[in-house]
Design an enzyme around this catalytic site. Structure first.
Site, PDB file in Angstrom:
ATOM      1  N   SER A 155     -13.565   8.435 -58.402  1.00  0.00           N
ATOM      2  CA  SER A 155     -13.207   7.694 -57.199  1.00  0.00           C
ATOM      3  C   SER A 155     -14.282   6.678 -56.833  1.00  0.00           C
ATOM      4  O   SER A 155     -14.028   5.775 -56.025  1.00  0.00           O
ATOM      5  CB  SER A 155     -13.087   8.656 -56.017  1.00  0.00           C
ATOM      6  OG  SER A 155     -12.175   9.667 -56.309  1.00  0.00           O
ATOM      7  N   HIS A 176      -8.390   4.826 -62.279  1.00  0.00           N
ATOM      8  CA  HIS A 176      -8.393   5.571 -61.023  1.00  0.00           C
ATOM      9  C   HIS A 176      -6.960   5.747 -60.519  1.00  0.00           C
ATOM     10  O   HIS A 176      -6.401   4.837 -59.905  1.00  0.00           O
ATOM     11  CB  HIS A 176      -9.275   4.816 -60.014  1.00  0.00           C
ATOM     12  CG  HIS A 176      -9.423   5.505 -58.702  1.00  0.00           C
ATOM     13  ND1 HIS A 176      -9.709   4.833 -57.543  1.00  0.00           N
ATOM     14  CD2 HIS A 176      -9.328   6.809 -58.358  1.00  0.00           C
ATOM     15  CE1 HIS A 176      -9.784   5.699 -56.553  1.00  0.00           C
ATOM     16  NE2 HIS A 176      -9.560   6.902 -57.018  1.00  0.00           N
ATOM     17  N   ASN A 226     -11.612   3.140 -52.342  1.00  0.00           N
ATOM     18  CA  ASN A 226     -12.403   4.042 -51.503  1.00  0.00           C
ATOM     19  C   ASN A 226     -13.460   3.333 -50.668  1.00  0.00           C
ATOM     20  O   ASN A 226     -13.921   3.880 -49.667  1.00  0.00           O
ATOM     21  CB  ASN A 226     -13.015   5.143 -52.355  1.00  0.00           C
ATOM     22  CG  ASN A 226     -11.961   6.181 -52.678  1.00  0.00           C
ATOM     23  OD1 ASN A 226     -11.331   6.725 -51.789  1.00  0.00           O
ATOM     24  ND2 ASN A 226     -11.722   6.413 -53.963  1.00  0.00           N
TER      25      ASN A 226
HETATM   26  N1  LIG Z   1      -8.409  14.440 -54.931  1.00  0.00           N
HETATM   27  C1  LIG Z   1      -8.044  13.168 -54.845  1.00  0.00           C
HETATM   28  O1  LIG Z   1      -7.263  12.769 -53.949  1.00  0.00           O
HETATM   29  C2  LIG Z   1      -8.550  12.178 -55.846  1.00  0.00           C
HETATM   30  C3  LIG Z   1      -7.912  10.924 -55.942  1.00  0.00           C
HETATM   31  C4  LIG Z   1      -8.332  10.021 -56.922  1.00  0.00           C
HETATM   32  C5  LIG Z   1      -9.388  10.367 -57.754  1.00  0.00           C
HETATM   33  N2  LIG Z   1     -10.007  11.591 -57.636  1.00  0.00           N
HETATM   34  C6  LIG Z   1     -11.095  11.898 -58.552  1.00  0.00           C
HETATM   35  O2  LIG Z   1     -10.580  12.730 -59.589  1.00  0.00           O
HETATM   36  C7  LIG Z   1     -11.621  13.605 -60.074  1.00  0.00           C
HETATM   37  C8  LIG Z   1     -11.141  15.039 -59.967  1.00  0.00           C
HETATM   38  O3  LIG Z   1     -10.848  15.309 -58.605  1.00  0.00           O
HETATM   39  P1  LIG Z   1      -9.891  16.518 -58.198  1.00  0.00           P
HETATM   40  O4  LIG Z   1      -9.531  16.294 -56.773  1.00  0.00           O
HETATM   41  O5  LIG Z   1      -8.829  16.712 -59.227  1.00  0.00           O
HETATM   42  O6  LIG Z   1     -10.938  17.740 -58.290  1.00  0.00           O
HETATM   43  P2  LIG Z   1     -10.644  19.286 -58.416  1.00  0.00           P
HETATM   44  O7  LIG Z   1     -11.815  19.976 -57.825  1.00  0.00           O
HETATM   45  O8  LIG Z   1      -9.271  19.620 -57.910  1.00  0.00           O
HETATM   46  O9  LIG Z   1     -10.638  19.522 -60.012  1.00  0.00           O
HETATM   47  C9  LIG Z   1     -11.744  19.335 -60.835  1.00  0.00           C
HETATM   48  C10 LIG Z   1     -11.535  20.167 -62.085  1.00  0.00           C
HETATM   49  O10 LIG Z   1     -12.554  19.828 -63.036  1.00  0.00           O
HETATM   50  C11 LIG Z   1     -12.915  21.014 -63.709  1.00  0.00           C
HETATM   51  N3  LIG Z   1     -14.221  20.835 -64.334  1.00  0.00           N
HETATM   52  C12 LIG Z   1     -15.438  20.760 -63.741  1.00  0.00           C
HETATM   53  N4  LIG Z   1     -16.402  20.590 -64.676  1.00  0.00           N
HETATM   54  C13 LIG Z   1     -15.763  20.536 -65.880  1.00  0.00           C
HETATM   55  C14 LIG Z   1     -16.209  20.373 -67.224  1.00  0.00           C
HETATM   56  N5  LIG Z   1     -17.502  20.241 -67.514  1.00  0.00           N
HETATM   57  N6  LIG Z   1     -15.286  20.383 -68.214  1.00  0.00           N
HETATM   58  C15 LIG Z   1     -13.967  20.548 -67.945  1.00  0.00           C
HETATM   59  N7  LIG Z   1     -13.484  20.707 -66.691  1.00  0.00           N
HETATM   60  C16 LIG Z   1     -14.379  20.697 -65.669  1.00  0.00           C
HETATM   61  C17 LIG Z   1     -12.886  22.082 -62.621  1.00  0.00           C
HETATM   62  O11 LIG Z   1     -12.810  23.389 -63.179  1.00  0.00           O
HETATM   63  C18 LIG Z   1     -11.636  21.695 -61.840  1.00  0.00           C
HETATM   64  O12 LIG Z   1     -10.484  22.328 -62.322  1.00  0.00           O
HETATM   65  C19 LIG Z   1     -12.852  13.289 -59.226  1.00  0.00           C
HETATM   66  O13 LIG Z   1     -13.646  12.370 -59.910  1.00  0.00           O
HETATM   67  C20 LIG Z   1     -12.261  12.679 -57.972  1.00  0.00           C
HETATM   68  O14 LIG Z   1     -13.151  11.828 -57.316  1.00  0.00           O
HETATM   69  C21 LIG Z   1      -9.594  12.501 -56.707  1.00  0.00           C
END
Ligand SMILES: NC(=O)c1ccc[n+]([C@@H]2O[C@H](COP(=O)([O-])OP(=O)(O)OC[C@H]3O[C@@H](n4cnc5c(N)ncnc54)[C@H](O)[C@@H]3O)[C@@H](O)[C@H]2O)c1
Length: 318
Positions: A155, A176, A226
């Site tokens: 993000s 993204h 963002n």
């Molecule tokens: N939540 C949102 O609305 C949103 C929107 C756009 C972008 N993002 C971005 O997407 C990314 C993920 O966010 P999210 O909300 O899905 O997070 P989340 O916490 O729901 O999921 C993250 C996942 O990554 C896994 N993980 C962590 N370290 C790891 C590794 N070394 N190898 C493999 N898996 C690993 C965790 O076990 C978890 O299942 C972030 O960079 C976030 O900024 C989030």
């Protein structure tokens, strides 16, 4: 000035190319794009909120998907989320049962990162933390084919920094997606300093194949989405913290007054309060401007593990 002009010209050219692409939205055209890109298998690292949505839309577009996370429980939860989301489409007659099974059948899960070795493009969607992400990019660089594209769903974290953790920065790019991925049409595409035009074109073509709209931006903290959204959410949290209004009033004012589909506190819960805090910290560190400092209430909620919808409590209870 010249730099700004060239960015604007590039964006105008890119937009007109995007429109042409949309107008040429015929299967045969995409087949040509496909054979040029030869992207048939997508790897997704991280099966959380975003990762399972990305896996779903890729599989729905007919691509093979390898979904990887650190343990099997997270992968099972992700596949259950995909199943539930597709089931909603079946109930609304937007999909039949057989097509649903074909989509889930195209997603393979793995805890071992080596499974990503056969992917043509990998989308990283792990926790929003620079050292976790650079560690993942370092591993991906070792484990995937040298021609594979490495995209990040970050993000806010610098694509240039992620590229520098690999020996192929020209093949590293930001892709993204917005939450919820199956619903939201935008993919913000971020070029790192070394990202090649070939990588950009491949990712833009793929975005259209996923029936989404790519919009390009440069690699600055928070990119566009963002940088604009998070200060608004943070300000809404400050308004709650300072007792300006209740959570319902703050959200109601922004919904009814600004025509936002969702109030900023509800949206923060939906995104994840840990994700919001991480993004604000990247903006604060990246620009060194106090206007991005995270509200103490947000920090307190994250300390308490009240991360929003995903933990059952944030600004609201679920
Ligand atoms: N939540 C949102 O609305 C949103 C929107 C756009 C972008 N993002 C971005 O997407 C990314 C993920 O966010 P999210 O909300 O899905 O997070 P989340 O916490 O729901 O999921 C993250 C996942 O990554 C896994 N993980 C962590 N370290 C790891 C590794 N070394 N190898 C493999 N898996 C690993 C965790 O076990 C978890 O299942 C972030 O960079 C976030 O900024 C989030």
């Amino acid at each position: 000035m010249l730099w700004r002009w060239s960015v604007e010209v590039r964006q105008a050219v890119s937009l007109s190319r995007d429109l042409t692409l949309r107008q040429a939205n015929s299967l045969s055209y995409f087949k040509v794009m496909d054979s040029k890109l030869s992207i048939g298998t997508i790897g997704v690292v991280g099966a959380g909120t975003m990762g399972n949505g990305i896996a779903q839309v890729c599989a729905r577009a007919g691509l093979k998907v390898i979904l990887q996370d650190i343990n099997d429980e997270f992968l099972q939860r992700a596949m259950a989320a995909v199943d539930k989301s597709l089931q909603r489409d079946v109930e609304k007659n937007r999909l039949d049962e057989q097509a649903k099974l074909a989509i889930t059948g195209r997603i393979r899960t793995a805890t071992d990162m080596k499974a990503l070795g056969e992917a043509d493009l990998i989308v990283e969607a792990v926790t929003e933390n620079l050292s976790v992400k650079t560690g993942v990019f370092h591993q991906l660089d070792d484990l995937t084919r040298p021609e594979a594209i490495l995209a990040s769903n970050t993000s806010s974290i610098s694509i240039t920094k992620l590229g520098a953790a690999t020996r192929r920065p020209e093949k590293v790019i930001g892709m993204h997606f917005m939450n919820p991925v199956p619903v939201m049409k935008l993919v913000e595409i971020i070029r790192g300093i070394a990202t090649s035009d070939q990588t950009y074109d491949a990712v833009r073509g793929l975005t259209f194949k996923l029936e989404k709209t790519p919009l390009e931006c440069n690699d600055m903290p928070g990119f566009v989405a963002n940088r604009v959204l998070m200060p608004m959410i943070n300000e809404a949290i400050f308004a709650l913290y300072e007792g300006v209004a209740t959570r319902e009033s703050i959200d109601g004012i922004m919904k009814l007054g600004m025509n936002h589909p969702m109030g900023p506190l509800t949206l923060a819960d939906f995104i994840g309060l840990d994700v919001c805090l991480a993004i604000l910290n990247v903006l604060h560190d990246g620009f060194g401007d106090p206007k991005y400092r995270a509200c103490p209430l947000l920090k307190r909620y994250v300390d308490a593990g009240w991360l929003g919808r995903k933990t059952g409590r944030g600004f609201y209870e679920y």
